[in-house]
Design an enzyme around this catalytic site. Structure first.
Site, PDB file in Angstrom:
ATOM      1  N   CYS B 316       0.857  -1.203   0.000  1.00 23.25           N
ATOM      2  CA  CYS B 316       0.000   0.000   0.000  1.00 23.25           C
ATOM      3  C   CYS B 316       0.891   1.250   0.000  1.00 23.25           C
ATOM      4  O   CYS B 316       0.651   2.204  -0.749  1.00 23.25           O
ATOM      5  CB  CYS B 316      -0.904  -0.018   1.231  1.00 23.25           C
ATOM      6  SG  CYS B 316      -1.826   1.497   1.484  1.00 23.25           S
ATOM      7  N   TRP B 319       2.529   1.616  -3.367  1.00 27.53           N
ATOM      8  CA  TRP B 319       1.571   2.090  -4.374  1.00 27.53           C
ATOM      9  C   TRP B 319       1.525   3.626  -4.364  1.00 27.53           C
ATOM     10  O   TRP B 319       1.390   4.265  -5.407  1.00 27.53           O
ATOM     11  CB  TRP B 319       0.179   1.519  -4.077  1.00 27.53           C
ATOM     12  CG  TRP B 319      -0.884   2.007  -5.006  1.00 27.53           C
ATOM     13  CD1 TRP B 319      -1.226   1.472  -6.211  1.00 27.53           C
ATOM     14  CD2 TRP B 319      -1.740   3.152  -4.828  1.00 27.53           C
ATOM     15  NE1 TRP B 319      -2.247   2.200  -6.790  1.00 27.53           N
ATOM     16  CE2 TRP B 319      -2.578   3.241  -5.963  1.00 27.53           C
ATOM     17  CE3 TRP B 319      -1.881   4.113  -3.821  1.00 27.53           C
ATOM     18  CZ2 TRP B 319      -3.545   4.227  -6.123  1.00 27.53           C
ATOM     19  CZ3 TRP B 319      -2.841   5.099  -3.980  1.00 27.53           C
ATOM     20  CH2 TRP B 319      -3.654   5.156  -5.114  1.00 27.53           C
ATOM     21  N   HIS B 320       1.666   4.196  -3.162  1.00 24.58           N
ATOM     22  CA  HIS B 320       1.570   5.652  -3.071  1.00 24.58           C
ATOM     23  C   HIS B 320       2.769   6.362  -3.690  1.00 24.58           C
ATOM     24  O   HIS B 320       2.642   7.484  -4.168  1.00 24.58           O
ATOM     25  CB  HIS B 320       1.416   6.095  -1.613  1.00 24.58           C
ATOM     26  CG  HIS B 320       0.014   5.942  -1.106  1.00 24.58           C
ATOM     27  ND1 HIS B 320      -0.466   4.766  -0.604  1.00 24.58           N
ATOM     28  CD2 HIS B 320      -1.025   6.813  -1.063  1.00 24.58           C
ATOM     29  CE1 HIS B 320      -1.736   4.915  -0.262  1.00 24.58           C
ATOM     30  NE2 HIS B 320      -2.106   6.145  -0.543  1.00 24.58           N
ATOM     31  N   GLY B 321       3.915   5.732  -3.652  1.00 24.41           N
ATOM     32  CA  GLY B 321       5.068   6.403  -4.224  1.00 24.41           C
ATOM     33  C   GLY B 321       6.254   5.468  -4.285  1.00 24.41           C
ATOM     34  O   GLY B 321       6.400   4.586  -3.433  1.00 24.41           O
ATOM     35  N   PHE B 456       0.527  10.057  -7.494  1.00 26.87           N
ATOM     36  CA  PHE B 456       0.533   8.621  -7.206  1.00 26.87           C
ATOM     37  C   PHE B 456      -0.160   7.907  -8.331  1.00 26.87           C
ATOM     38  O   PHE B 456      -0.057   7.143  -8.924  1.00 26.87           O
ATOM     39  CB  PHE B 456      -0.180   8.306  -5.906  1.00 26.87           C
ATOM     40  CG  PHE B 456       0.336   9.107  -4.741  1.00 26.87           C
ATOM     41  CD1 PHE B 456       1.694   9.359  -4.603  1.00 26.87           C
ATOM     42  CD2 PHE B 456      -0.527   9.653  -3.819  1.00 26.87           C
ATOM     43  CE1 PHE B 456       2.170  10.112  -3.549  1.00 26.87           C
ATOM     44  CE2 PHE B 456      -0.060  10.408  -2.752  1.00 26.87           C
ATOM     45  CZ  PHE B 456       1.290  10.647  -2.616  1.00 26.87           C
TER      46      PHE B 456
END
Lengths: 362, 456
Positions: B316, B319-321, B456
């Site tokens: 998770c 996924w954001h960065g 993102f």
């Protein structure tokens, strides 16, 4: 997820008229508010660019200078001007007008980049013609190696005002900043608001002299570094390769500004006196780079028949902390001294009595 | 094109809605309008990536079609791999190279690829469809509604992440069906709420937060500045992203479409598990259904639960960065979720106010990792927060922070407004319209700031 509007669908079917009225009211109010704001802005026309605006006494009621100064130019009340950064803003046009027999506007802005100064000079040229006297307050923005890629400040520059296309102006006027300035201008008409600065662009933007505190100024000038007097050293020589690697893209624009002026225009390049603490320290590579930039500016000046007067030197003026509010900004009496010394330096090639400036190109 | 721009609000959206309803009688035509509007909307950012977007959609659909005929999961595995490869190449390649370089000491080249906007969102939607096919939970859709499920512009750039079965059936519904005025009225109000949150609060917080985090890169912040930065960013992030979601949900309603909920006032959560049920709900649901449960979830023993939670939250974060601080942020929340679950099993619940305080402090620490440019900066800010470098300075811009806090906890979620709260009251229509007009005037001042989640 409820479907398609959850348990409200039945309710909606029972109240379709209420929701229809809701939507109509929303659109009516939205359009009316925006239309009213837009019509108000167009009629008050704080930038004086709309042909059908009300005939108001338009003054400078905002410090958004890049928006306000074009109308100063277009007023044709001025035949001469100063451009530069905040270091030129304290030069009072009223002190220069008499000796130069001219009507000056001070169009310098805080942090005005070289491209913006070029844009302003071109704008004056197109709307008024060649100035009687042009004074360019030279700062390091003209020697910046990235001047070509950083043409505007992050705060933005209204190219749409300067592009002479009257039609695209309408796309940029519907905003709260313009609305606020328009309200101020109406306030000025009603006597509720004073003009923010003189119409010739002059403003004493430094704090009142009676509040001056040299201790505070020293903190800002030296920033915890020990106070020092710069040694009298020549800049170290740069090799030919180093010299060729130096890039001052803005100097091309300076050349263009000066080249487009006729011989009748008196062209003056003035290095403004920043404190020695922010000038390149003698003997360093930075000093050599600045010296090279200054030499190239001198070449442009000689080619275009311009004069160069240099206050950006180590002198009694720039070494004295008490002359400054901070590293860049001298005090009001110093500004008045510069404005008084400038005309004889230009008109009579008079040398500085106290070594404050040098006549680099006569 | 940004939702909060005059070009969108005054030109693009009215034209798109007008064309859509003009074509409403023909399903094919109105889908065409929506596809054209969505491609224009996406192309406004960077038209170079339209082929990638259409390519991923088409490839996924063809793999599903192949699967339908071949009766083997191999095509679907290929489909998932293609989407992961696109995401991995554009988003993570340089991150992997940099990490490999740091680990081995070898000088490795970089691809320096530009990140296609929205790729994390549309790739996940396509993967969810392909995985659902594997599970026998997704039919073959005709290409047009399938493409629209990914393309439809309100959710294309930054979600909510929509499942195919939530959206595709809606495309067959006539947008002029019963409740049209209600949908439009509610859509306008929800859009306006998001518009105001973004323009009047989130962007103003950005003006405070960004310089402080920049300052923290080069040196330490004072105690007051650190708290200003961290509180400001916590509210900015929520207001910015929830504003985008509300503008997306509001826009979709104008087209007769309902997008799922994404936030339910997360800063009211009294424990971390509740926080994740309220924060970025569509992503949480996606990770739960396609990662956490397949990894074993909570029903295969405590060790498997811990592993599933940590892997899910680590990914998770990633996924954001593409950065280790994001991974650390995810793992931090993984640790928090595991701790929270075991604490709850003890049967000794904290008083609500204590639970809220602990949860919010935990979330704040996480946001430092999320926002800081590196671990050193994050460490420096965390040190300043606890007064390691003294207690000088005070929290600044208190009025703005209070306004942001109150908005964060008091303004209902988009679906709460849609399902229960909004009534056709004339004063509400006029008030919302005036607020929307003020926002239009405000965004006209200059170049608008993009939404944080666009990166993102």
């Amino acid at each position: 997820m409820r479907w398609p509007l959850g348990n409200r669908t039945k309710d909606a079917e029972s109240k379709p008229k209420s929701w229809r009225r809701f939507v109509v009211l929303f659109f009516a109010a939205f359009v009316e508010v925006l239309a009213a704001a837009y019509v108000f802005i167009l009629l008050v026309d704080p930038y004086d660019i709309i042909p059908f605006s009300l005939p108001l006494d338009r003054r400078i009621v905002s410090i958004s200078f890049s928006f306000m100064y074009p109308q100063v130019v277009r007023s044709r009340r001025f035949d001469s001007y100063i451009i530069g950064t905040s270091t030129s803003r304290l030069i009072d046009p009223e002190i220069l007008n008499g000796p130069f027999r001219a009507r000056f506007a001070n169009l310098a802005m805080n942090s005005m980049l070289a491209w913006e100064q070029k844009t302003m000079a071109d704008y004056f040229q197109r709307h008024v013609g060649p100035p009687k006297v042009l004074i360019v307050g030279i700062d390091l923005v003209w020697c910046a190696p990235d001047a070509d890629t950083h043409r505007h400040n992050p705060v933005g520059w209204p190219d749409w005002i300067y592009d002479d296309n009257p039609w695209n102006d309408y796309l940029y006027l519907l905003n709260s900043a313009t609305f606020e300035i328009a309200v101020r201008l109406v306030g000025f008409q009603l006597g509720l608001y004073r003009e923010r600065i003189r119409f010739d662009g002059y403003e004493e933007f430094t704090p009142p002299e009676e509040t001056y505190d040299v201790t505070r100024a020293r903190q800002l000038i030296w920033d915890h570094r020990p106070r020092a007097t710069p040694p009298d050293l020549p800049p170290p020589p740069l090799s030919e390769t180093e010299r060729r690697a130096l890039s001052f893209p803005a100097l091309r624009w300076l050349d263009e500004i000066l080249t487009q002026m006729p011989a009748a225009t008196r062209k003056v390049l003035v290095y403004m006196p920043v404190h020695v603490a922010t000038q390149p320290w003698p003997g360093t590579r930075e000093a050599a780079v600045e010296a090279d930039c200054k030499a190239r500016i001198a070449d442009i000046a000689r080619k275009t028949g311009s004069k160069v007067i240099d206050w950006r030197i180590s002198s009694p003026l720039t070494r004295e902390d008490a002359n400054y509010w901070d590293r860049l900004h001298y005090r009001l009496p110093i500004a008045q001294k510069i404005a008084r010394e400038l005309p004889p330096a230009v008109l009579e090639d008079r040398e500085s009595a106290d070594g404050s400036y040098r006549l680099t190109v006569r | 094109m940004l939702f909060q721009s005059q070009a969108y609000v005054l030109v693009f959206l009215p034209i798109a809605v007008a064309c859509y309803y003009a074509a409403a009688g023909s399903e094919r035509l109105r889908h065409g309008v929506l596809i054209a509007a969505s491609l224009f909307f996406y192309g406004w950012w960077d038209a170079r990536f339209i082929p990638l977007l259409i390519g991923q959609i088409t490839a996924s659909w063809l793999f599903a079609l192949w699967h339908e005929r071949a009766r083997t999961n191999v095509p679907l595995v290929f489909g998932v791999a293609v989407n992961l490869a696109a995401l991995g190449t554009f988003k993570y390649l340089d991150f992997v190279l940099a990490s490999a370089e740091a680990a081995t000491g070898l000088a490795l080249p970089r691809a320096h690829l530009v990140l296609p906007i929205g790729i994390s969102f549309f790739s996940f939607q396509l993967i969810s469809y392909l995985v659902d096919r594997m599970r026998g939970q997704a039919p073959i859709y005709p290409f047009r509604p399938f493409a629209l499920f990914v393309l439809v512009f309100p959710h294309l750039i930054a979600g909510p992440i929509v499942r195919h079965n939530e959206l595709v059936p809606q495309f067959a519904l006539d947008p002029r069906r019963a409740g049209l005025a209600e949908r439009i009225g509610i859509g306008l109000v929800i859009f306006t709420v998001g518009f105001a949150k973004k323009v009047l609060l989130a962007d103003r917080l950005a003006e405070i937060v960004d310089p402080l985090f920049r300052q923290a890169n080069g040196g330490s912040l004072s105690f007051g500045d650190a708290w200003t930065a961290v509180l400001g960013f916590s509210f900015q992030l929520f207001l910015d992203f929830s504003a985008y979601t509300e503008m997306a949900i509001g826009t979709a309603l104008l087209f007769g479409l309902v997008l799922p909920e994404n936030f339910r006032r997360p800063y009211l959560s009294t424990d971390l598990r509740e926080f994740w049920r309220r924060w970025h709900i569509s992503l949480s649901n996606f990770l739960r259904d396609y990662l956490y449960i397949p990894l074993g979830g909570s029903r295969a023993g405590p060790l498997r639960y811990i592993a599933a939670t940590m892997v899910t939250m680590g990914l998770c974060g990633l996924w954001h960065g593409a950065g280790w601080t994001f991974v650390a942020w995810g793992l931090w929340h993984g640790i928090g979720l595991v701790t929270c679950r075991f604490w709850q099993r003890l049967g000794r619940p904290l008083p609500a106010i204590a639970g809220w305080t602990v949860t919010m402090l935990f979330v704040l620490v996480g946001w430092v990792l999320f926002r800081a440019s590196g671990f050193a900066t994050a460490g420096s800010i965390l040190s300043s927060l606890v007064g390691v470098s003294g207690f000088s300075g005070k929290i600044q811009h208190v009025a703005l922070l209070i306004a942001a806090a109150l908005t964060s906890v008091l303004v209902p979620s988009a679906h709460e407004m849609k399902d229960r709260l909004l009534k056709p009251i004339p004063a509400l229509a006029v008030g919302a319209a005036i607020l929307a007009a003020i926002c239009v005037l405000e965004v006209g001042k200059g170049a608008p700031l993009t939404f944080i989640y666009f990166q993102f």
